[in-house]
Enzyme design. Structure first.
Site: not given
Ligand code: PGA
Length: 236
Positions: A9-10, A99, A159, A220
């Site tokens: 997820n960029w 998200h 998440e 991310g």
């Molecule tokens: P992170 O983000 O790996 O930078 O914690 C994950 C996300 O929110 O998709």
């Protein structure tokens, strides 16, 4: 061997040039990763990058699928700035929805998320549905029972917002706690695919993937560096 989903997820990062540099850096990936057929690697860049990435991936026969980071809750029409499910349907196989950053910064609510899932399913795009906690899951189920009932067409991501890197204090969930939580989600919904998201990197990825209830990761920050992303896939 279980199939693993590894999603980059960029977020709001990378220009067209930077995205091409990333792909060039990673283009020999097929020769670096064993059992790549058991790994579904999904790149979710911004909308502006999707057509270029698609051409690059096809031309170089790279083992990547594409996903969008967001989609409109509306169909085509007078909605300035919105990108519809129909518009992305020729470009992506997946799309992230729900998200916590979209909920926090753009005030998206559960009804918006359900509308998006409906449209994505109609256009045969697999929603990657992020879930922060069980009460949010219950709300989705109550508002969109039939939609969530099509759970085999949805990838679920547990998440916890506090585990997401960047901006303030954050701390990844322990693999054991994530596994327990993913198990509770499965108890409510049935046999579904659940990924974990939040501060995943090449050092901790194996400890998450060894958990029985976890079938992948939403990555991310650590996906922005191609070398680190390759290491994550290697260690998965
Ligand atoms: P992170 O983000 O790996 O930078 O914690 C994950 C996300 O929110 O998709």
């Amino acid at each position: 061997m279980k199939k693993l989903f590894i999603i980059a997820n960029w977020k709001s990062n990378k220009t067209i040039n930077e995205a091409e540099e990333w792909l060039e850096e990673i283009s020999n990936i097929k020769y670096q990763i064993s059992h790549i057929e058991y790994k579904e690697i999904i790149l979710c860049p911004s909308f502006t990058l999707l057509p270029n990435l698609k051409s690059y991936i096809v031309n170089h026969k790279l083992p990547f699928k594409l996903g969008a980071q967001n989609v409109s809750k509306f169909r085509e029409g007078a909605y300035t700035g919105e990108v519809t499910a129909q518009m992305i349907s020729g470009l992506v196989k997946y799309c992230i929805v729900g998200h916590s950053e979209r909920r926090k910064y753009f005030n998206e609510n559960d009804d918006d998320v359900i509308e998006k899932i409906k449209l994505l399913l109609e256009y045969k795009i697999m929603p990657i549905l992020c879930i922060s906690d069980l009460s949010q899951l219950d709300s989705y189920v109550n508002r969109g029972r039939q939609i969530i009932g099509r759970s085999e067409e949805i990838l679920f991501v547990y998440e916890p917002p506090d585990a997401i890197s960047g901006g303030g204090e954050y701390k990844p969930d322990s693999p054991e706690d994530s596994n327990l939580y993913a198990g509770k989600i499965k108890e409510r919904i049935g046999e579904i695919k659940i990924l974990y998201g939040g501060s995943v990197n090449s050092d901790n990825v194996a400890s998450f993937f060894s958990q029985p209830n976890i079938e992948g990761a939403l990555v991310g920050q650590a996906s922005l560096d191609p070398r680190e992303f390759v290491e994550i896939i290697k260690n998965a």
